[in-house]
Structures are given as structure tokens and as C-alpha cells.
Design a protein around this motif. Structure first.
Motif, PDB file in Angstrom:
ATOM      1  N   VAL A  96       0.860  -1.171  -0.046  1.00 38.20           N
ATOM      2  CA  VAL A  96      -0.011   0.053  -0.041  1.00 38.20           C
ATOM      3  C   VAL A  96       0.760   1.351  -0.018  1.00 38.20           C
ATOM      4  CG1 VAL A  96      -2.114  -1.149   1.058  1.00 38.20           C
ATOM      5  CG2 VAL A  96      -0.264   0.094   2.576  1.00 38.20           C
ATOM      6  N   LYS A  97       2.198   1.174   0.350  1.00 41.24           N
ATOM      7  CA  LYS A  97       3.001   2.244   0.308  1.00 41.24           C
ATOM      8  C   LYS A  97       3.753   2.512  -0.988  1.00 41.24           C
ATOM      9  CE  LYS A  97       3.209   4.193   4.502  1.00 41.24           C
ATOM     10  NZ  LYS A  97       3.219   5.652   4.674  1.00 41.24           N
ATOM     11  N   GLY A  98       3.440   1.586  -2.152  1.00 42.57           N
ATOM     12  CA  GLY A  98       3.874   1.579  -3.236  1.00 42.57           C
ATOM     13  C   GLY A  98       4.911   0.783  -3.727  1.00 42.57           C
ATOM     14  N   SER A  99       5.030  -0.267  -3.066  1.00 40.89           N
ATOM     15  CA  SER A  99       6.376  -1.313  -3.456  1.00 40.89           C
ATOM     16  C   SER A  99       6.047  -1.728  -4.878  1.00 40.89           C
ATOM     17  CB  SER A  99       6.447  -2.390  -2.368  1.00 40.89           C
ATOM     18  OG  SER A  99       5.382  -3.017  -2.356  1.00 40.89           O
ATOM     19  N   GLY A 100       4.884  -1.855  -5.336  1.00 44.14           N
ATOM     20  CA  GLY A 100       4.689  -2.415  -6.659  1.00 44.14           C
ATOM     21  C   GLY A 100       5.442  -1.401  -7.741  1.00 44.14           C
ATOM     22  N   ILE A 125      15.786 -10.802  -9.364  1.00 47.25           N
ATOM     23  CA  ILE A 125      14.605 -10.183  -8.358  1.00 47.25           C
ATOM     24  C   ILE A 125      13.859 -11.145  -7.884  1.00 47.25           C
ATOM     25  CG2 ILE A 125      13.263  -8.421  -8.521  1.00 47.25           C
ATOM     26  CD1 ILE A 125      14.091  -7.547 -11.351  1.00 47.25           C
ATOM     27  N   ASP A 126      13.648 -11.126  -6.630  1.00 42.92           N
ATOM     28  CA  ASP A 126      12.266 -11.893  -5.915  1.00 42.92           C
ATOM     29  C   ASP A 126      11.488 -10.651  -5.437  1.00 42.92           C
ATOM     30  OD1 ASP A 126      13.170 -14.611  -6.071  1.00 42.92           O
ATOM     31  OD2 ASP A 126      14.976 -14.257  -4.726  1.00 42.92           O
ATOM     32  N   ALA A 127      10.188 -11.344  -5.540  1.00 42.53           N
ATOM     33  CA  ALA A 127       9.203 -10.353  -5.112  1.00 42.53           C
ATOM     34  C   ALA A 127       8.717 -11.454  -3.487  1.00 42.53           C
ATOM     35  CB  ALA A 127       7.828 -10.567  -5.765  1.00 42.53           C
ATOM     36  N   CYS A 134       7.804  -3.401   8.552  1.00 46.78           N
ATOM     37  CA  CYS A 134       6.800  -2.754   8.124  1.00 46.78           C
ATOM     38  C   CYS A 134       6.932  -1.082   8.370  1.00 46.78           C
ATOM     39  CB  CYS A 134       5.411  -3.204   8.642  1.00 46.78           C
ATOM     40  SG  CYS A 134       5.141  -4.917   8.308  1.00 46.78           S
ATOM     41  N   GLY A 135       7.608  -0.767   9.414  1.00 48.99           N
ATOM     42  CA  GLY A 135       7.824   0.596   9.666  1.00 48.99           C
ATOM     43  C   GLY A 135       8.707   1.471   8.662  1.00 48.99           C
ATOM     44  N   LEU A 136       9.308   0.583   7.887  1.00 53.55           N
ATOM     45  CA  LEU A 136      10.296   1.159   6.819  1.00 53.55           C
ATOM     46  C   LEU A 136       9.607   1.103   5.548  1.00 53.55           C
ATOM     47  CD1 LEU A 136      13.788  -0.085   7.963  1.00 53.55           C
ATOM     48  CD2 LEU A 136      12.670   1.912   8.759  1.00 53.55           C
ATOM     49  N   ALA A 137       8.325   0.753   5.398  1.00 56.10           N
ATOM     50  CA  ALA A 137       7.683   0.401   4.220  1.00 56.10           C
ATOM     51  C   ALA A 137       7.770   1.574   3.425  1.00 56.10           C
ATOM     52  CB  ALA A 137       6.278  -0.005   4.284  1.00 56.10           C
ATOM     53  N   PRO A 138       8.008   1.359   1.973  1.00 53.69           N
ATOM     54  CA  PRO A 138       8.197   0.183   1.161  1.00 53.69           C
ATOM     55  C   PRO A 138       9.578  -0.074   1.182  1.00 53.69           C
ATOM     56  CG  PRO A 138       8.033   1.834  -0.381  1.00 53.69           C
ATOM     57  CD  PRO A 138       7.871   2.620   1.018  1.00 53.69           C
TER      58      PRO A 138
END
Lengths: 163, 581
Positions: A96-100, A125-127, A134-138
């Protein structure tokens, strides 16, 4: 990125002997396939068709069944991993913080897809699922280095450090 | 067997303690819908169509795998059960390609039938769908995963029954699909093209490569002399496609229908089966006299031959060099018959109607061209022939009987017809070999030891002062087990008959498809085989070497069995093949 990047298979005599030993240790056991796949991946770093063929002949399990198991579990890979393994967290918080978008940027920069390796063997690359940061997301990782609170513009500079 | 007392819908019944709820319900005449269930082959509770309520159980249970126990109370027809089944079906339909009108299984689809029976009137879940590429790489089998419902019936029959195992489920969750290793096309694997996956499939995800268009085109081409031949097993199953009971013999109607379709000549592959016995029997006698390679193994079943080429390359020398009957026939039609009828073989188009999908692959083998032209130009399955008859608007069940055409086939022997059932080639060979070896004529010609639907049969037959040890296997898993015994030196047979499909050609991959519910109640291979043996008993000549036209063919043209001309036209060779391309 429709064409898959394929890396030619090379094995050493030590690797071949180690796999043979693993197969012999597990032969005839119920549920031998998954432990053998784990150990084979330890030996080769991944599970290409050549390795799966040896396991198929050794254990008497069909190629289609082995491929089914390998593609079912994300920890098995049919592609080699790079010297630098990039993991992009696609857990809920990172996503939700944009890692996509981070992932897209990395794919674009390296010219490979998830689960692939660059032809020079440097990057893969691995997904990943949630890595607990999570505190550092993404978040993304490169081997043991962790990078957090990323925006797509950060990627080029980070990758440059490993080139 | 210990019995337990249970109640289904309030009705008390007593059933064996190893029964599932589904078996118990069927015994009581209570219908429970199924989809992934295929008796004895795929019993995995995957599709959830057979949900029932068991008093005291937490949720609904799958009847096809849930065992009965003493005092169990089952409810199969409550609002909760009906609604759950319907939802499951609607979800299955949500990403199924619902192109029923153009589907090869239109009106013979278990999913379509369930939608009707469960009262599905609309599909409320408009979810994501994935467009899958159709795999038409194989000369025999097409796989369309857009129709696949992931029941695994094909996977189970391929892996467990046939021990071929070239398809399996891959990936997981919504993107799961059935396919080959490393996403290879079917033709690049060691698929033997037996088509057992097709007759296991409840929907239109698997079907034969179409040859009807080629045959229609040949029939319309006035420069072609189009000859058709029909395998023994076709005549005991074709009627099912027109609603006739399983086991109906429709030989005469089939011949009439073929004439009405416009074929110039309608020949009987049984004649070529007699020819096969002459060649293969002589080959066996030769090996006995000259101490050749044993065991000799039959080569009529192209699925078996390809299996041998992939899995038992060291046994290829054991295979009889005799071509399969329809290929022999093709070679004879394009040589002897062409000469006799004064037709240039290039203008002859030979169509084989076969209970088999592997025959399509076989007919494309380059070495099977004894006259320089392909022995056989097109292979139709029994199902494809039925489609052509329907398309031509021929009212099959009302047709009068007619006989096959001269010069051969009008009176093929009963030995030829039993080729259609497991053990039949062996029995036909024994009828001839015993008389040739001893020079006597026997009245007792029914070899019951090699009859029946068991997967592996063994017998020792005394012929004169010789004990001939024979074995018969049908289904490739059984063949594998038998041959592993031979390889280990645990068996010393002289002659082995192998057919790729369990039960032999009568239940071949090109035969009419019966739904799982019918297959649970009726043993198709036994019913159709019974019709085959009835046909044998109805014929005047029952030994291949007594077929007068066979005698004539050798006298006028071939000379002697396994002679020079035979070798050119009627024998072949085999090639070891890799497991993966």
C-alpha cells in the motif's frame, strides 16, 4: 519483457556427485521429493530442467509432477539467483506504500522480470512476502542490506552501488 | 466384510464399512452429483460438488471420499446442501470459457449437465478470467485449458493408470493450470497419445485433433478414390453415439452409413488383422524354430509402441516387426488392390476409422509408407465418424444392415474381430500358430485364459510337444510392471500381447465418451468386449489362416508370410526416442 532470460546450465563434477548422493540418501522414502529439491537447490542455487531430469530419473517421479511442486512453492526457483539478490517486499504494508512501483522500476532498470537473473549473473529479483520491517515500508533488500522508505527515484542510485 | 448401519435422508441402510458416503448413497439409489470423481482413478474430493450434511460434523463433507461409520446420519437433499453445491458450481463456471455451442463436448459435458440438473440460471460471479493458449502441437490430442476445471481426472489416468505422467497441475491458486514440464508443448514430451485423458475429461478441455475436414475434402474430390476401413472395436461402440445401449453391435449399420457418406469402398480392418496374424504368427514360429529374440511382443497398439520407444528402448528388438493392421491394409490397398482395380495409388485416399487417437500419430510415421505413399492418409476416431454421420443427417438407428466390400473384408475371420479386446490378438495368434505348428485342426478355439478384463493375464498353452508361455497386459501401468519382470529375468514368456488402453481397443481413447456416473455403474470394457466375442461367434470363419481371401492374397500377390513382398509392405522398424525434446 515477454521473452524469458535464460541462463545456460553449467555444473561442476562436485555438484553432480553431491546431487547423486542426495538422491541415493532419499531413494525409496515416502515424500522424498521435497527434501531432495531443497538439497538440490542448495547445491546448484536453483532447479533448472537438467537438475529436475536427474531427480526424475533418480526418484522415479514424473517431470510434470516435479515441475508442479517446484512451481507451487515460491522458495523453489527454476532460474539462477544473481550475485546480488534483490528482494522487494510485496507484503500488505509495503504494497500500500507503493512497493509495486519500486518493483516496476527495478525490472525496468535491469531488464529482467521477477524470478529472473541478469545475463551477467549479477542481479536477480524476487518478490517477497512481509519481511517484518513494515515501519520502513516500502522496503527492499539486496543480499543483507535493507533499504526503506523508498521512492522509485531512489532505485538508480542504490543499484549503482552494486554495479 | 464388516457391515455398518447408517441412515441417508432418514432411510436406514447397511453397507460395507469401507464404503464412502457416495458408494453407500448409490447403493441406496440416492443420487449425489460429482464432477472430479472418476471411479477407481480419481477420488480426491477436489471439486466439492458432492457436498452432503453429516449430523454432528462441523461443516459439509465431500461424499466421494468421506468414509461411512456406524450410526452415521447423512442428509443429501437439504436447503443448505443444495445451495452450497450450486454456489460451488457457479464459482466453477465463473472462469470457465462458456462457449458451449461450439465446444466439442456440447451435449456430452458433465459440467453442462450439472448446470442443468442443479438449476443454474445465471452466473452471479463475474470474476477475472485468464486466456490460455491452446496446445495443438500433438498430431493426436488438443489441450484447451480455457475449458479446464482442474478436476485432475486426466492427470490421474495419465500418471497412475498409464504411468506416463506427462501432464500435472502447476503453479498454485487462481493461476493453477494443467500442463507439461517447463510449459513444454505436449508433442515435445513422451506423451504416447493414447487419449485416455480425453475419455477421462468431463468437459471440452481435451479432444482429438480433427481429421473430419480432410476426409470431407477427399470425399468431395472427384479425382480421389476414397477407401475407408474400420477397426473391430468401432462396431461395438459407435451405436452409443446415437443413444443405443452400451454393447450394441452395429456393424451393418456402420457399413451402410459409410456408403451413404460417399466412400467408394468400405473395407474391414479385420481382414488386415487376419493378415497381421499370418505375418506375426509366422514371425513367432520363426523365432521358435531359429531361436530368435524372446519374448516376442505385439506391435498393433501405437500408444504401446511409442511407450516402448521412450521407456524400454532395450526391448525394441522384442517387438514384432509386423505393422499394425490398418497400416498393413493401407499398404495392400495401395499395391495389390490398386493393381487389381487399375487405379493409380496416388489417387487412392485411405481413411481408417479407429477407436484410437494414437493411430493419428502412427499414420504420420514416415517409415509407414510401403508403396512410397503414406499407407494411411487420415485417421478418424469413432467419435469423429459419429460427428460426420450426424452432419450428413443420416438417421443411424434406422439404417438397414449391409456388408463390407469385396475383394477382401466381406468375410474376415472371428480371429480378426477379437483384436478389439485385451487378449484378442493373443487368442487369434494361438488359433493359427497351434494349427500351423501341429498340422492339425482344432474345434476348441476359445482361449479363456487370455480373456477377461484383468490388467495382466498369464497362461501356458501346450501346442504339440511345446509349452508356449504367454502373457497379456492392457493399460501401460500393467505393461510396465510386466516388462520390468521380464527385464529382471523373473519371467520367461515366449509371447506377450500389450495394448496401451486398459481393456484394449474397446475402451480406446477414440471411443465414445461415457460420463463418470455411467462408468461407475457399468464396466465399459467388459460390455463392449462381450459384444466383440459375440461377433466372433457369429462368424463362419474364426481362424485367420482359414480366411479364403487371405489365402488368395498370398497365392496371387504376396507369396508367403514374412516373404520378400511382405517385408517391403507389411513390416516396419522402431526408433528409441528421448523422454523430452
Amino acid at each position: 519483457m515477454s521473452e524469458k532470460t535464460v541462463i545456460a546450465f553449467h555444473e561442476t563434477a562436485e555438484q553432480a556427485a553431491a546431487l547423486q548422493k542426495v538422491i541415493e540418501n532419499h531413494k525409496g522414502q515416502d515424500g522424498a521429493l521435497i527434501p531432495v529439491l531443497h538439497e538440490a537447490q542448495e547445491i546448484y542455487g536453483y532447479l533448472p530442467i537438467e537438475v529436475q531430469q536427474k531427480i526424475s530419473e533418480g526418484l522415479g517421479v514424473t517431470m510434470a509432477e516435479i515441475y508442479g511442486v517446484v512451481t507451487f512453492y515460491t522458495q523453489f526457483s527454476t532460474q539462477p539467483k544473481g550475485e546480488f539478490k534483490i528482494g522487494v517486499c510485496l507484503g500488505t504494508a509495503c504494497y500500500v506504500k507503493g512497493s509495486g512501483d519500486i518493483l516496476e522500476k527495478i525490472k525496468e532498470k535491469l531488464g529482467i522480470d521477477v524470478n529472473e537473473c541478469t545475463p551477467d549473473g549479477k542481479f536477480s529479483i524476487d518478490a517477497t512476502r512481509c519481511i517484518g520491517a513494515c515501519g520502513l515500508a516500502p522496503v527492499m533488500t539486496i543480499n543483507d542490506d535493507v533499504y526503506g522508505r523508498l521512492v522509485p527515484e531512489d532505485i538508480e542510485g542504490i543499484l549503482a552501488k552494486y554495479m | 466384510m464388516e457391515m455398518v448401519n447408517i441412515k441417508i435422508n432418514g432411510e436406514a441402510i447397511s453397507v460395507p464399512s469401507n464404503y464412502t458416503i457416495l458408494q453407500a448413497a448409490r447403493q441406496a439409489g440416492i443420487d449425489i452429483p460429482t464432477l472430479c470423481y472418476l471411479k477407481g482413478i480419481n477420488e480426491i474430493g477436489a471439486c466439492r460438488m458432492c457436498l452432503v450434511e453429516v449430523k454432528g460434523a462441523k461443516g459439509l463433507v465431500t461424499a466421494c471420499v468421506y468414509p461411512v461409520n456406524e450410526g452415521m446420519e447423512v442428509l443429501t437433499n437439504t436447503e443448505r446442501v443444495r445451495s452450497a453445491r450450486k454456489t460451488v458450481l457457479e464459482l466453477t463456471l465463473s472462469n470457465h470459457e462458456k462457449k458451449c455451442l461450439t465446444c466439442p463436448r456440447n451435449q456430452n459435458c458433465e459440467l453442462q449437465r450439472l448446470s442443468d440438473e442443479l438449476g443454474v440460471t445465471d452466473i452471479p460471479f463475474e470474476g477475472e478470467t485468464i486466456q490460455r493458449e491452446i496446445d495443438a502441437s500433438s498430431p493426436s490430442i488438443v489441450r484447451d485449458n480455457n475449458k479446464c476445471i482442474l478436476c485432475r481426472r486426466c492427470v490421474s489416468v495419465c500418471k497412475k493408470v498409464q504411468t506416463v505422467g506427462v501432464i500435472d497441475a502447476k503453479e498454485r491458486g487462481f493461476i493453477t493450470q494443467i500442463g507439461c514440464t517447463f510449459d513444454k508443448p505436449l508433442n515435445d514430451t513422451d506423451c504416447v497419445m493414447c487419449g485416455q485423458c480425453i475419455i477421462a475429461c468431463p468437459v471440452g478441455a481435451l479432444y482429438e485433433k480433427d481429421s473430419t475436414k480432410d476426409v470431407w475434402a477427399a470425399l468431395a474430390d472427384e479425382s480421389k478414390h476414397v477407401v475407408v476401413q474400420t477397426a473391430p472395436a468401432v462396431r461395438v461402440a459407435l451405436g452409443e453415439e446415437f443413444g443405443m445401449p452400451i454393447g450394441s453391435r452395429v456393424t451393418g449399420k456402420m457399413v451402410t452409413a459409410l456408403r451413404k457418406l460417399g466412400f467408394d469402398k468400405v473395407f474391414d480392418t479385420n481382414f488386415a488383422a487376419d493378415l497381421t496374424i499370418m505375418e506375426e504368427g509366422t514371425e513367432l514360429l520363426g523365432r521358435i524354430k531359429d531361436g530368435g529374440k524372446f519374448p516376442m511382443i505385439t506391435s498393433c497398439s501405437p500408444g504401446w509402441v511409442k511407450f516402448c520407444e521412450h521407456n524400454f528402448p532395450d526391448l525394441l528388438e522384442n517387438l514384432s516387426t509386423a505393422k499394425s493392421p490398418h497400416e498393413m491394409y493401407g499398404a495392400i490397398i495401395k499395391s495389390y488392390y490398386a493393381e487389381k482395380a487399375g487405379i493409380d495409388p496416388k489417387d487412392i485416399y485411405v481413411v481408417s476409422v479407429m477407436p484410437c487417437t494414437a493411430k493419428k500419430f502412427e499414420s504420420e510415421r514416415e517409415e509407414l509408407a510401403g508403396t512410397g505413399y503414406p499407407d494411411v492418409d487420415a485417421v478418424l476416431t469413432t467419435r469423429e465418424l459419429a460427428k460426420m454421420i450426424k452432419e450428413a443427417r443420416i438417421d443411424f438407428t434406422k439404417l438397414a444392415d449391409t456388408g463390407f466390400d469385396h475383394p477382401f473384408g466381406e468375410e474376415a475371420s472371428g480371429a480378426g474381430v477379437i483384436f478389439g479386446a485385451t487378449g484378442g490378438v493373443m487368442e487369434a495368434a494361438l488359433r493359427t500358430v497351434s494349427e500351423v505348428l501341429t498340422g492339425k485342426s482344432f474345434d476348441e478355439i476359445e482361449y479363456n485364459a487370455v480373456r477377461g478384463t484383468e490388467g495382466i493375464k498369464e497362461a501356458t498353452v501346450t501346442i504339440g510337444d511345446l509349452d508356449v508361455k504367454v502373457a497379456v497386459a492392457s493399460g501401460l501401468g500393467n505393461a510396465r510392471a510386466l516388462l520390468e519382470k521380464v527385464q529382471k529375468g523373473e519371467a520367461d514368456y515366449h509371447f506377450i500381447e500389450i495394448m496401451a488402453c486398459p481393456g484394449g481397443c474397446v475402451t480406446g481413447g477414440g471411443q465414445p465418451i461415457q460420463p463418470a456416473k455411467v462408468r461407475a455403474e457399468i464396466d465399459l470394457k467388459a460390455e463392449r468386449a462381450k459384444a466383440i466375442y459375440d461377433e466372433d461367434r457369429s462368424l463362419k470363419v474364426r481362424k485367420s489362416h482359414e480366411n479364403p481371401y487371405i489365402k488368395q492374397l498370398y497365392a496371387e500377390y504376396l507369396g508367403e508370410p514374412c516373404g520378400h513382398k511382405s517385408h517391403k509392405l507389411l513390416h516396419t522398424h522402431y526408433t528409441a526416442r528421448p523422454r523430452l525434446k
